[in-house]
Design a protein around this motif. Sequence first.
Motif, PDB file in Angstrom:
ATOM      1  N   UNK A 187      47.499  25.745  79.036  1.00  0.00           N
ATOM      2  CA  UNK A 187      48.481  25.660  77.956  1.00  0.00           C
ATOM      3  C   UNK A 187      47.846  25.174  76.665  1.00  0.00           C
ATOM      4  N   UNK A 188      48.261  25.757  75.549  1.00  0.00           N
ATOM      5  CA  UNK A 188      47.959  25.146  74.260  1.00  0.00           C
ATOM      6  C   UNK A 188      48.763  23.857  74.137  1.00  0.00           C
ATOM      7  N   UNK A 189      48.399  23.023  73.175  1.00  0.00           N
ATOM      8  CA  UNK A 189      49.176  21.797  72.956  1.00  0.00           C
ATOM      9  C   UNK A 189      50.613  22.129  72.571  1.00  0.00           C
ATOM     10  N   UNK A 190      50.800  23.201  71.788  1.00  0.00           N
ATOM     11  CA  UNK A 190      52.155  23.621  71.422  1.00  0.00           C
ATOM     12  C   UNK A 190      52.964  24.014  72.649  1.00  0.00           C
ATOM     13  N   UNK A 191      52.315  24.739  73.572  1.00  0.00           N
ATOM     14  CA  UNK A 191      53.021  25.145  74.785  1.00  0.00           C
ATOM     15  C   UNK A 191      53.358  23.943  75.658  1.00  0.00           C
ATOM     16  N   UNK A 192      52.462  22.975  75.728  1.00  0.00           N
ATOM     17  CA  UNK A 192      52.780  21.750  76.463  1.00  0.00           C
ATOM     18  C   UNK A 192      54.048  21.103  75.905  1.00  0.00           C
ATOM     19  N   UNK A 193      54.142  21.066  74.579  1.00  0.00           N
ATOM     20  CA  UNK A 193      55.313  20.465  73.942  1.00  0.00           C
ATOM     21  C   UNK A 193      56.569  21.291  74.206  1.00  0.00           C
ATOM     22  N   UNK A 194      56.430  22.613  74.195  1.00  0.00           N
ATOM     23  CA  UNK A 194      57.582  23.480  74.475  1.00  0.00           C
ATOM     24  C   UNK A 194      58.090  23.252  75.894  1.00  0.00           C
ATOM     25  N   UNK A 195      57.178  23.167  76.835  1.00  0.00           N
ATOM     26  CA  UNK A 195      57.608  22.926  78.222  1.00  0.00           C
ATOM     27  C   UNK A 195      58.370  21.599  78.330  1.00  0.00           C
ATOM     28  N   UNK A 196      57.887  20.572  77.638  1.00  0.00           N
ATOM     29  CA  UNK A 196      58.570  19.285  77.661  1.00  0.00           C
ATOM     30  C   UNK A 196      59.939  19.401  76.997  1.00  0.00           C
ATOM     31  N   UNK A 197      59.995  20.104  75.867  1.00  0.00           N
ATOM     32  CA  UNK A 197      61.274  20.277  75.191  1.00  0.00           C
ATOM     33  C   UNK A 197      62.300  20.982  76.062  1.00  0.00           C
ATOM     34  N   UNK A 198      61.876  22.014  76.775  1.00  0.00           N
ATOM     35  CA  UNK A 198      62.798  22.709  77.681  1.00  0.00           C
ATOM     36  C   UNK A 198      63.254  21.786  78.806  1.00  0.00           C
ATOM     37  N   UNK A 199      62.339  20.990  79.333  1.00  0.00           N
ATOM     38  CA  UNK A 199      62.707  20.033  80.385  1.00  0.00           C
ATOM     39  C   UNK A 199      63.738  19.028  79.893  1.00  0.00           C
ATOM     40  N   UNK A 200      63.670  18.702  78.594  1.00  0.00           N
ATOM     41  CA  UNK A 200      64.596  17.727  78.014  1.00  0.00           C
ATOM     42  C   UNK A 200      65.889  18.373  77.520  1.00  0.00           C
ATOM     43  N   UNK A 201      66.083  19.649  77.810  1.00  0.00           N
ATOM     44  CA  UNK A 201      67.353  20.302  77.510  1.00  0.00           C
ATOM     45  C   UNK A 201      67.467  20.900  76.129  1.00  0.00           C
ATOM     46  N   UNK A 202      66.356  21.096  75.443  1.00  0.00           N
ATOM     47  CA  UNK A 202      66.403  21.709  74.108  1.00  0.00           C
ATOM     48  C   UNK A 202      66.521  23.225  74.223  1.00  0.00           C
ATOM     49  N   UNK A 203      67.365  23.799  73.387  1.00  0.00           N
ATOM     50  CA  UNK A 203      67.516  25.252  73.346  1.00  0.00           C
ATOM     51  C   UNK A 203      67.063  25.858  72.034  1.00  0.00           C
ATOM     52  N   UNK A 204      66.760  25.019  71.066  1.00  0.00           N
ATOM     53  CA  UNK A 204      66.377  25.449  69.715  1.00  0.00           C
ATOM     54  C   UNK A 204      65.164  24.622  69.284  1.00  0.00           C
ATOM     55  N   UNK A 205      64.136  25.304  68.768  1.00  0.00           N
ATOM     56  CA  UNK A 205      62.880  24.642  68.432  1.00  0.00           C
ATOM     57  C   UNK A 205      62.483  24.960  66.998  1.00  0.00           C
ATOM     58  N   UNK A 206      62.111  23.941  66.244  1.00  0.00           N
ATOM     59  CA  UNK A 206      61.537  24.106  64.916  1.00  0.00           C
ATOM     60  C   UNK A 206      60.090  23.641  64.971  1.00  0.00           C
ATOM     61  N   UNK A 207      59.162  24.571  64.687  1.00  0.00           N
ATOM     62  CA  UNK A 207      57.736  24.282  64.731  1.00  0.00           C
ATOM     63  C   UNK A 207      57.219  24.039  63.322  1.00  0.00           C
ATOM     64  N   UNK A 208      56.653  22.883  63.083  1.00  0.00           N
ATOM     65  CA  UNK A 208      55.982  22.586  61.815  1.00  0.00           C
ATOM     66  C   UNK A 208      54.473  22.526  62.052  1.00  0.00           C
ATOM     67  N   UNK A 209      53.691  22.951  61.050  1.00  0.00           N
ATOM     68  CA  UNK A 209      52.246  22.946  61.211  1.00  0.00           C
ATOM     69  C   UNK A 209      51.771  23.934  62.256  1.00  0.00           C
ATOM     70  N   UNK A 210      52.493  25.057  62.389  1.00  0.00           N
ATOM     71  CA  UNK A 210      52.170  26.039  63.432  1.00  0.00           C
ATOM     72  C   UNK A 210      51.956  27.440  62.873  1.00  0.00           C
ATOM     73  N   UNK A 211      51.858  27.567  61.527  1.00  0.00           N
ATOM     74  CA  UNK A 211      51.809  28.912  60.941  1.00  0.00           C
ATOM     75  C   UNK A 211      50.707  29.089  59.903  1.00  0.00           C
TER      76      UNK A 211
END
Length: 220
Positions: free
Chosen positions: A70-94
């Motif tokens: 996993x990239x670090x971003x993907x690690x964070x996404x997996x954690x966010x999904x585990x915590x019940x997030x359905x909407x993600x705003x990525x900063x510093x990713x473009x």
Amino acid sequence: MKTCHLFCAADFSGLLEQPGAGDLILAADGGLRHTQSLGITPHAILGDFDSLGYVPQGENILLHPVEKDDTDSMLAVRLGLQEGCGRFLFYGALDGPRLDHTVANFQTLAFLASHGAFGYLVGEQYLVSVLAPGEVSFPDDAEGIISLFALGQAVTGLNIQGLHYPLTNGSLQPDFPLGVSNHFTGAPSRIFWEQGQLLLLWDRKNGLPQYCLKSAPGEG
């Protein structure tokens, strides 16, 4: 819907919206610098910390090895999904110097779309999203260019209303850039489709669209 505000290591051009009560704030590796500049304490700071250059200390640190799938971003996404997030705003990713990481973040958006969630990469000039079948709408004051691409497979049952180049029950193919450089016209616009993941890029000044996920058969 619970939102995850995810800070990555590339260039940061300011918040699109303030985190709300109950939202999740994550810093992936060098994204910690951006939360520090804002005076925000993330709920978790995670990654291998090769971009940051040191391993921060604290109870909210989740250290991962450099050699990982996993990239670090993907690690964070997996954690966010585990915590019940359905909407993600990525900063510093473009807007960073690593084009490969930008493409990886496009794929991370596709991962979210495949798991019943959705996200936006927030850049200095552009907003980017990959969305599952549904409807996206912009108000009549939207300006500039919006581009649409099929990601991975054909986008079918595609309808575009209110833009300079309309379409009725058409399609986009992943090997031909037909949807590049459409234009807002000063009228409300709608984009809706039946199948396939749609990659969209538009001017940041227009903000986030309204997005409604298509109901699965037997729902809604």
